[in-house]
Each structure stands twice: as C-alpha cells, then as structure tokens.
Scaffold this motif. Structure first.
Motif, PDB file in Angstrom:
ATOM      1  N   GLU A 189      -1.562   7.057   2.691  1.00 13.08           N
ATOM      2  CA  GLU A 189      -1.934   6.785   1.309  1.00 13.08           C
ATOM      3  C   GLU A 189      -3.122   5.837   1.220  1.00 13.08           C
ATOM      4  O   GLU A 189      -3.938   5.933   0.285  1.00 13.08           O
ATOM      5  CB  GLU A 189      -0.743   6.212   0.548  1.00 13.08           C
ATOM      6  CG  GLU A 189       0.314   7.238   0.213  1.00 13.08           C
ATOM      7  CD  GLU A 189       1.270   6.723  -0.849  1.00 13.08           C
ATOM      8  OE1 GLU A 189       0.881   6.691  -2.020  1.00 13.08           O
ATOM      9  OE2 GLU A 189       2.394   6.365  -0.487  1.00 13.08           O
ATOM     10  N   LEU A 190      -3.235   4.915   2.159  1.00 12.54           N
ATOM     11  CA  LEU A 190      -4.374   3.992   2.139  1.00 12.54           C
ATOM     12  C   LEU A 190      -5.683   4.748   2.306  1.00 12.54           C
ATOM     13  O   LEU A 190      -6.692   4.408   1.682  1.00 12.54           O
ATOM     14  CB  LEU A 190      -4.214   2.945   3.241  1.00 12.54           C
ATOM     15  CG  LEU A 190      -2.981   2.040   3.151  1.00 12.54           C
ATOM     16  CD1 LEU A 190      -2.902   1.124   4.367  1.00 12.54           C
ATOM     17  CD2 LEU A 190      -3.001   1.219   1.874  1.00 12.54           C
ATOM     18  N   GLY A 225       0.804  -1.220   0.000  1.00 15.85           N
ATOM     19  CA  GLY A 225       0.000   0.000   0.000  1.00 15.85           C
ATOM     20  C   GLY A 225       0.828   1.256   0.000  1.00 15.85           C
ATOM     21  O   GLY A 225       0.276   2.346  -0.003  1.00 15.85           O
ATOM     22  N   ALA A 260      -6.411   6.658  -0.966  1.00 12.71           N
ATOM     23  CA  ALA A 260      -6.894   5.717  -1.975  1.00 12.71           C
ATOM     24  C   ALA A 260      -8.342   5.324  -1.718  1.00 12.71           C
ATOM     25  O   ALA A 260      -9.087   5.018  -2.657  1.00 12.71           O
ATOM     26  CB  ALA A 260      -6.005   4.472  -1.993  1.00 12.71           C
ATOM     27  N   ALA A 275      -0.283   3.217  -2.749  1.00 20.30           N
ATOM     28  CA  ALA A 275      -1.719   3.131  -2.990  1.00 20.30           C
ATOM     29  C   ALA A 275      -2.325   4.464  -3.371  1.00 20.30           C
ATOM     30  O   ALA A 275      -3.274   4.525  -4.143  1.00 20.30           O
ATOM     31  CB  ALA A 275      -2.425   2.570  -1.745  1.00 20.30           C
TER      32      ALA A 275
END
Length: 398
Positions: free
Chosen positions: A299-300, A188, A303, A191
């Motif tokens: 970032e997860l 991830g 996303a 991601a």
C-alpha cells in the motif's frame, strides 16, 4: 525475527566505488570497463556457432551481512550493453560450511544479437544451488554474508563497454513461510486504501501461439506482459521502430517484444525475475527484484504512485474471481479499493483473450496468501528515477 528480508543496492559513485575493481571504474555514476583484466572464450550453448573470445573486467562487492541467517538470494541489475558487449552476474555466500564457490546468476545482454541471454543450470553443490534466478542454501544451512560480482565482456580490441547503473540483491529467510511483518500491522496499513493507479491493461492470451520460439507464445507470457503494463504506465518502453519485426496485425506488439527480450533460453520461459527488471531498466526505469512482507507495505508503494509486479500461486477456489489455477504467475498490483481489497491487472484473467477482462478485484486476505505462497512475496519494483520510493522500514527491503 522469523521471515526476515533485506535488500541491498549499489548505485552511484559512493556505492560502486567500493568493493574490488579489476579493470573497472565508475564514470558518471555507472560501472564501466576501463581496461581488460583478461581474455576468455565463451562457447554459447544455445547457438550453433564457434566459440568466441571476449575481453573482461570485474567488480566485486564488499562482503555484505544482511543481519540474519538467509536461505535465499536474488540478484538484480540495471545495465546497457552496446553491440558486442554483455555481462555475467555471480553470487558467493559465506556460512557454517565456509565460503562457497561463485555461482552464476545469469549471462545477459539487452538483445540476443551477440549472445543468448540465459540462466545457468547444473549449479548444485553442498554450499548452494541455483534455481533459475534464485540462489538457495541447503535445508540445514543459512548464510551469514554474501558478495556479488559482475563481469563486463566485450569483443577484443573494442572500446565499447557495458554500463551498469545498479546492482542489487535481496536476501531472505524463507524457512518460516517467507517474509512477515511481526505483530500488528505498522503505520501505513491503510495508506493505499481507495487508491487505484491507471495502469494500462494487456492480456497475454491475445498472443497465444504467436512466436512459439519464446515459450508457446502468450501462454506463459505473464511476466513480460505485466512488466510491459508497468512500463506503459510510466510512458516508457520500446519504440515502434524497435518492434517493427513483430507482425503488424497483432495487438500490443510491444508484448511479444518484451517476451523476446526477457526470454531465458536455459529456463525456456520469459519469467526470469532478474531478466524482467533488467529489461525494464533499458528504457530509463530504475528496477529491481525484492520481497515485501505484507500488503501493508505494498500500500505504501501504491500511495506513492508506484504499481508493483507480484508473483502469485493459487487454485481457483483459493483466489475467488481468478477463474483458473496456477503454480506460479505474475500480475500487476494496481491498487486497493475502499475496503482494502486488491485491484489487480491480471494478464491471464479468466483465461480470456481480452484486454477488457484484465482488471480484477480480489479479496485482500486470499490475494495476500496467494502472493506469499508463490515465492514469499516476490515483487518487481519499477519506476523512473525521479519518482521517490516510500520510506523503507528499519530492516530495509527496498
């Protein structure tokens, strides 16, 4: 591992049905007062008014072990408080010194009509100390378990009750520089690369010297401005009728409204982390304070379509492009460019009073250091209930 962090939430009948109920019960998935377990007097130190009596009832969580020795706790709550009601949130720790007294983490209501929402200074002892929204343990100590207690208050004879839909607490070990991801970045890490969320941009500086009774107007309104940006992204927030009292010649009138309703009177500012997520929850969001270990975790969220409010601290040479220095500041992490650098809605960007200057791109490594430097990766997660969170790691911090 060093730098551990774990978030625990109690929500719904399954979680809130646990623990010790004294005059409380779970109705429609939320905690309510069913009968008073006593009456107490509260003399609001921030009002020139006589003390008033309130009926109260309590819920106390089970003893909760995060699985590591923690040095700090931060509580969160999502609640509604009808007129004449309010609540207190308290924490208690157990460690090498035994069990601490209960420490008050806030007296809170969704408006300032009945009480003055406030943290409680002066709570310093051998077991722990309260610093606005944080419970910190002594340098030589770590906690092993904690309990959270919420006290629901109402005027005697009333059948009104606060309604609490979420209680949470993030436990952290900050003795080794804050939460970290051990070894290589996990899955991830890319991601969110190339994903930038369409978060509206609002400048706190458009409100300089407006409503100085709430901390010098817009000079220190980074937290409520950032929270307002995320609420507007979700199409949530106060109505025009709610902020009708705000000067109609001002731009973004919901920002002064947010500052008023996140203002912590004892702290003298609108940057109380717990108060900001509680404010967001008033409008149907599910909101809590946690710490993330890295931008790989952030970032997860991007996303998944979830912007974050993050705390940073830097000098202008430590974060190129900011254009100012700060010992502590809140901004919106809106996404990442294709290189993985951070796209940020900074409400104080360049010290300029313009919404057009709010969105800025920062070097990833510099921003991550500024985020960890401020308060160990502190983060507000704010989203509607029907937007799922990304999958949490093995040691869950959301």
């Amino acid at each position: 591992m060093n730098g551990s962090v774990r978030f625990h939430r109690w929500t719904g009948a399954g979680d809130l049905g646990l623990g010790d109920h004294d005059g409380t019960a779970v109705r429609d998935g939320a905690l309510v007062m069913t009968r008073p377990c006593g009456v107490r007097e509260y003399d609001d130190p921030h009002r020139d008014a006589p003390a008033e009596k309130y009926e109260f009832a309590t819920w106390t969580s089970p003893e909760t072990p995060p699985g590591f020795g923690f040095t700090e706790l931060v509580a969160s709550w999502n609640a509604r408080t009808p007129a004449g009601t309010w609540l207190e949130v308290s924490l208690q720790t157990t460690g090498p010194r035994g069990t601490s007294p209960w420490h008050l983490m806030g007296r809170w209501a969704e408006s300032d009509d009945d009480i003055t929402p406030t943290s409680v200074p002066g709570q310093t002892g051998p077991d722990a100390a309260v610093d606005v929204d944080r419970l910190t343990l002594p340098e030589t100590s770590r906690g092993s378990t904690y309990r959270l207690r919420v006290s629901l208050m109402r005027r005697p004879g009333s059948d009104a009750t606060p309604t609490v839909s979420l209680l949470g607490c993030v436990a952290s070990d900050l003795r080794h520089g804050g939460p970290t991801t051990p070894g290589p970045a996990g899955p991830g890490v890319a991601a969110g690369a190339g994903t930038v969320l369409d978060v509206p941009a609002y400048s706190q500086r458009l409100h300089l010297r407006k409503y100085p009774q709430w901390a010098d107007g817009g000079r220190s309104w980074c937290s409520p401005t950032a929270t307002a940006m995320v609420l507007d992204y979700w199409r949530l927030g106060p109505s025009e009728a709610d902020y009708a009292w705000v000067d109609e010649t001002l731009p973004d009138r919901f920002v002064p409204y947010a500052a008023r309703h996140t203002f912590d009177r004892a702290y003298g500012a609108a940057g109380n982390w717990s108060f900001n997520t509680a404010y967001a929850a008033r409008f149907g969001a599910v909101a809590f304070v946690t710490r993330l270990r890295s931008l790989a975790e952030a970032e997860l969220f991007v996303a998944a379509g979830i912007p974050l409010v993050v705390g940073v601290a830097f000098t202008r040479d430590q974060l190129e492009g900011a254009g100012y220095d700060t010992h502590g500041h809140l901004a919106v992490l809106a996404g990442f460019d294709r290189n993985g650098d951070v796209v940020c809605n900074d409400p104080a960007s360049h010290g300029i009073a313009s919404n057009d200057e709010v969105r800025t791109t920062f070097d990833r490594d510099q921003f991550e250091r500024a985020w960890k430097r401020a308060a160990g990766g502190i983060t507000y997660v704010i989203r509607p209930s029907d937007v799922p969170l990304p999958q949490a790691p093995a040691e869950p911090n959301w």
